[in-house]
Scaffold this motif. Structure first.
Motif, PDB file in Angstrom:
ATOM      1  N   ARG A 106       0.840  -1.203   0.000  1.00  0.00           N
ATOM      2  CA  ARG A 106       0.000   0.000   0.000  1.00  0.00           C
ATOM      3  C   ARG A 106       0.880   1.260   0.000  1.00  0.00           C
ATOM      4  O   ARG A 106       0.648   2.205  -0.757  1.00  0.00           O
ATOM      5  CB  ARG A 106      -0.917  -0.006   1.220  1.00  0.00           C
ATOM      6  CG  ARG A 106      -1.979   1.086   1.188  1.00  0.00           C
ATOM      7  CD  ARG A 106      -2.812   1.165   2.468  1.00  0.00           C
ATOM      8  NE  ARG A 106      -3.283  -0.123   2.945  1.00  0.00           N
ATOM      9  CZ  ARG A 106      -2.952  -0.672   4.115  1.00  0.00           C
ATOM     10  NH1 ARG A 106      -2.121  -0.045   4.931  1.00  0.00           N
ATOM     11  NH2 ARG A 106      -3.446  -1.830   4.483  1.00  0.00           N
ATOM     12  N   ALA A 107       1.912   1.245   0.844  1.00  0.00           N
ATOM     13  CA  ALA A 107       2.771   2.428   0.966  1.00  0.00           C
ATOM     14  C   ALA A 107       3.535   2.691  -0.336  1.00  0.00           C
ATOM     15  O   ALA A 107       3.655   3.841  -0.779  1.00  0.00           O
ATOM     16  CB  ALA A 107       3.755   2.227   2.117  1.00  0.00           C
ATOM     17  N   ILE A 108       4.020   1.625  -0.948  1.00  0.00           N
ATOM     18  CA  ILE A 108       4.781   1.805  -2.188  1.00  0.00           C
ATOM     19  C   ILE A 108       3.852   2.275  -3.307  1.00  0.00           C
ATOM     20  O   ILE A 108       4.218   3.093  -4.139  1.00  0.00           O
ATOM     21  CB  ILE A 108       5.544   0.510  -2.556  1.00  0.00           C
ATOM     22  CG1 ILE A 108       6.642   0.260  -1.510  1.00  0.00           C
ATOM     23  CG2 ILE A 108       6.160   0.593  -3.952  1.00  0.00           C
ATOM     24  CD1 ILE A 108       7.365  -1.061  -1.638  1.00  0.00           C
ATOM     25  N   LYS A 109       2.633   1.781  -3.282  1.00  0.00           N
ATOM     26  CA  LYS A 109       1.634   2.229  -4.263  1.00  0.00           C
ATOM     27  C   LYS A 109       1.402   3.736  -4.120  1.00  0.00           C
ATOM     28  O   LYS A 109       1.363   4.471  -5.103  1.00  0.00           O
ATOM     29  CB  LYS A 109       0.324   1.471  -4.011  1.00  0.00           C
ATOM     30  CG  LYS A 109      -0.637   1.498  -5.144  1.00  0.00           C
ATOM     31  CD  LYS A 109      -0.559   0.187  -5.909  1.00  0.00           C
ATOM     32  CE  LYS A 109      -1.062   0.281  -7.309  1.00  0.00           C
ATOM     33  NZ  LYS A 109      -0.903  -0.955  -8.057  1.00  0.00           N
ATOM     34  N   THR A 110       1.246   4.182  -2.888  1.00  0.00           N
ATOM     35  CA  THR A 110       0.972   5.604  -2.643  1.00  0.00           C
ATOM     36  C   THR A 110       2.133   6.464  -3.135  1.00  0.00           C
ATOM     37  O   THR A 110       1.937   7.462  -3.846  1.00  0.00           O
ATOM     38  CB  THR A 110       0.763   5.835  -1.126  1.00  0.00           C
ATOM     39  OG1 THR A 110      -0.294   4.998  -0.680  1.00  0.00           O
ATOM     40  CG2 THR A 110       0.425   7.281  -0.826  1.00  0.00           C
ATOM     41  N   ILE A 111       3.342   6.067  -2.774  1.00  0.00           N
ATOM     42  CA  ILE A 111       4.515   6.870  -3.145  1.00  0.00           C
ATOM     43  C   ILE A 111       4.701   6.885  -4.668  1.00  0.00           C
ATOM     44  O   ILE A 111       4.925   7.936  -5.266  1.00  0.00           O
ATOM     45  CB  ILE A 111       5.782   6.308  -2.458  1.00  0.00           C
ATOM     46  CG1 ILE A 111       5.680   6.494  -0.947  1.00  0.00           C
ATOM     47  CG2 ILE A 111       7.037   6.983  -3.001  1.00  0.00           C
ATOM     48  CD1 ILE A 111       6.760   5.761  -0.146  1.00  0.00           C
ATOM     49  N   THR A 112       4.579   5.716  -5.296  1.00  0.00           N
ATOM     50  CA  THR A 112       4.831   5.661  -6.741  1.00  0.00           C
ATOM     51  C   THR A 112       3.671   6.270  -7.545  1.00  0.00           C
ATOM     52  O   THR A 112       3.864   6.690  -8.686  1.00  0.00           O
ATOM     53  CB  THR A 112       5.095   4.210  -7.216  1.00  0.00           C
ATOM     54  OG1 THR A 112       4.009   3.383  -6.811  1.00  0.00           O
ATOM     55  CG2 THR A 112       6.405   3.681  -6.648  1.00  0.00           C
ATOM     56  N   THR A 113       2.496   6.332  -6.932  1.00  0.00           N
ATOM     57  CA  THR A 113       1.395   7.064  -7.576  1.00  0.00           C
ATOM     58  C   THR A 113       1.740   8.547  -7.592  1.00  0.00           C
ATOM     59  O   THR A 113       1.554   9.235  -8.598  1.00  0.00           O
ATOM     60  CB  THR A 113       0.063   6.821  -6.833  1.00  0.00           C
ATOM     61  OG1 THR A 113      -0.252   5.429  -6.919  1.00  0.00           O
ATOM     62  CG2 THR A 113      -1.074   7.627  -7.428  1.00  0.00           C
ATOM     63  N   GLY A 114       2.309   9.033  -6.478  1.00  0.00           N
ATOM     64  CA  GLY A 114       2.767  10.427  -6.415  1.00  0.00           C
ATOM     65  C   GLY A 114       3.827  10.707  -7.468  1.00  0.00           C
ATOM     66  O   GLY A 114       3.841  11.772  -8.089  1.00  0.00           O
ATOM     67  N   LEU A 115       4.702   9.746  -7.653  1.00  0.00           N
ATOM     68  CA  LEU A 115       5.796   9.908  -8.630  1.00  0.00           C
ATOM     69  C   LEU A 115       5.325   9.680 -10.071  1.00  0.00           C
ATOM     70  O   LEU A 115       6.055   9.935 -11.014  1.00  0.00           O
ATOM     71  CB  LEU A 115       6.924   8.905  -8.314  1.00  0.00           C
ATOM     72  CG  LEU A 115       7.772   9.219  -7.081  1.00  0.00           C
ATOM     73  CD1 LEU A 115       8.564   7.980  -6.649  1.00  0.00           C
ATOM     74  CD2 LEU A 115       8.723  10.377  -7.347  1.00  0.00           C
ATOM     75  N   ARG A 116       4.141   9.137 -10.207  1.00  0.00           N
ATOM     76  CA  ARG A 116       3.550   8.777 -11.519  1.00  0.00           C
ATOM     77  C   ARG A 116       4.385   7.729 -12.256  1.00  0.00           C
ATOM     78  O   ARG A 116       4.549   7.797 -13.476  1.00  0.00           O
ATOM     79  CB  ARG A 116       3.330  10.012 -12.399  1.00  0.00           C
ATOM     80  CG  ARG A 116       2.343  10.980 -11.796  1.00  0.00           C
ATOM     81  CD  ARG A 116       2.111  12.176 -12.702  1.00  0.00           C
ATOM     82  NE  ARG A 116       1.399  13.223 -12.004  1.00  0.00           N
ATOM     83  CZ  ARG A 116       0.080  13.261 -11.854  1.00  0.00           C
ATOM     84  NH1 ARG A 116      -0.665  12.326 -12.370  1.00  0.00           N
ATOM     85  NH2 ARG A 116      -0.487  14.254 -11.201  1.00  0.00           N
ATOM     86  N   TRP A 117       4.906   6.765 -11.501  1.00  0.00           N
ATOM     87  CA  TRP A 117       5.599   5.649 -12.132  1.00  0.00           C
ATOM     88  C   TRP A 117       4.561   4.643 -12.622  1.00  0.00           C
ATOM     89  O   TRP A 117       3.462   4.539 -12.063  1.00  0.00           O
ATOM     90  CB  TRP A 117       6.557   4.977 -11.140  1.00  0.00           C
ATOM     91  CG  TRP A 117       7.746   5.847 -10.804  1.00  0.00           C
ATOM     92  CD1 TRP A 117       8.037   7.082 -11.321  1.00  0.00           C
ATOM     93  CD2 TRP A 117       8.797   5.539  -9.866  1.00  0.00           C
ATOM     94  NE1 TRP A 117       9.203   7.560 -10.768  1.00  0.00           N
ATOM     95  CE2 TRP A 117       9.691   6.647  -9.885  1.00  0.00           C
ATOM     96  CE3 TRP A 117       9.072   4.468  -9.027  1.00  0.00           C
ATOM     97  CZ2 TRP A 117      10.842   6.683  -9.079  1.00  0.00           C
ATOM     98  CZ3 TRP A 117      10.218   4.509  -8.230  1.00  0.00           C
ATOM     99  CH2 TRP A 117      11.088   5.611  -8.262  1.00  0.00           C
ATOM    100  N   GLU A 118       4.935   3.887 -13.672  1.00  0.00           N
ATOM    101  CA  GLU A 118       4.013   2.928 -14.307  1.00  0.00           C
ATOM    102  C   GLU A 118       4.297   1.520 -13.811  1.00  0.00           C
ATOM    103  O   GLU A 118       5.313   0.928 -14.196  1.00  0.00           O
ATOM    104  CB  GLU A 118       4.213   2.949 -15.827  1.00  0.00           C
ATOM    105  CG  GLU A 118       3.692   4.197 -16.526  1.00  0.00           C
ATOM    106  CD  GLU A 118       2.179   4.298 -16.505  1.00  0.00           C
ATOM    107  OE1 GLU A 118       1.499   3.246 -16.425  1.00  0.00           O
ATOM    108  OE2 GLU A 118       1.686   5.433 -16.544  1.00  0.00           O
ATOM    109  N   TRP A 119       3.403   0.976 -13.029  1.00  0.00           N
ATOM    110  CA  TRP A 119       3.565  -0.420 -12.585  1.00  0.00           C
ATOM    111  C   TRP A 119       3.322  -1.335 -13.779  1.00  0.00           C
ATOM    112  O   TRP A 119       2.262  -1.262 -14.401  1.00  0.00           O
ATOM    113  CB  TRP A 119       2.564  -0.736 -11.481  1.00  0.00           C
ATOM    114  CG  TRP A 119       2.903  -0.117 -10.147  1.00  0.00           C
ATOM    115  CD1 TRP A 119       3.240   1.183  -9.903  1.00  0.00           C
ATOM    116  CD2 TRP A 119       2.924  -0.791  -8.878  1.00  0.00           C
ATOM    117  NE1 TRP A 119       3.484   1.354  -8.562  1.00  0.00           N
ATOM    118  CE2 TRP A 119       3.288   0.168  -7.916  1.00  0.00           C
ATOM    119  CE3 TRP A 119       2.670  -2.102  -8.474  1.00  0.00           C
ATOM    120  CZ2 TRP A 119       3.406  -0.150  -6.557  1.00  0.00           C
ATOM    121  CZ3 TRP A 119       2.776  -2.413  -7.124  1.00  0.00           C
ATOM    122  CH2 TRP A 119       3.145  -1.449  -6.181  1.00  0.00           C
TER     123      TRP A 119
END
Ligand SMILES: Cc1cc2nc3c(=O)[nH]c(=O)nc-3n(C[C@H](O)[C@H](O)[C@H](O)COP(=O)(O)O)c2cc1C
Length: 154
Positions: A106-119
């Motif tokens: 969940r935490a990594i999702k939140t941070i990488t959503t902020g960064l707009r990285w593409e999973w």
């Protein structure tokens, strides 16, 4: 053409997690794939390393229901230097968790959503007692990412 670069940032505090980091490196470094693969610990990774990368594979343990402190430190140091310049970065993550993994994911999702990285796919959560098969799963994840990056799919 210059090979693209895949950066693996792997926190590996135990023999098992060292095997996972090695599996990530080997999976990404498949002989048929023309890609530069760099493996670093989170504490050795600087924003410049990520700026120079075309994709990022993160490996972390879950400690106290969150990502490892050193993984969090990586994000703390790199978040703002990367924010404007690495949007869309192809990204994958594996999480080694004794029994859960949810808080870390969940935490990594939140941070990488902020960064707009593409999973490129859902987080690979390797939980419970150690299984030898975890090695293969990480190898496959790394290979999937590296093949896709090399082919320009991501
Ligand atoms: C201080 C500490 C806290 C931990 N907290 C969690 C946790 O909250 N959730 C979880 O699933 N695993 C937790 N673990 C287990 C680690 O994720 C696990 O030991 C680590 O991934 C290494 O895996 P290995 O034993 O296969 O080497 C914790 C381990 C330590 C040392």
């Amino acid at each position: 053409m210059t090979a693209k670069t895949l950066l693996i940032v792997a926190h590996a505090p135990s023999p098992n997690t060292q095997k996972l980091a090695q599996a990530a490196f080997e999976g990404a470094n498949h002989p048929d794939i023309n890609l530069t693969v760099i493996l670093k610990s989170p504490q050795d990774t600087q924003p410049e390393d990520v700026l120079a990368a075309d994709a990022l594979l993160l490996g972390t343990t879950e400690n106290l229901a969150y990502m490892a402190g050193l993984t969090k430190d990586f994000f703390d140091r790199c978040y703002y230097p990367l924010l404007e310049q690495k949007q869309g970065l192809p990204f994958a993550v594996y999480i080694r968790a004794g029994h859960d993994g949810t808080g870390t994911k969940r935490a990594i999702k939140t941070i990488t959503t902020g960064l707009r990285w593409e999973w490129i796919q859902e987080a690979l959560v390797l939980k419970g007692e150690w299984q030898h098969d975890f090695i293969k799963q990480v190898e496959e994840l790394a290979m999937t990412l590296s093949v896709g990056v090399e082919a320009g799919i991501y």
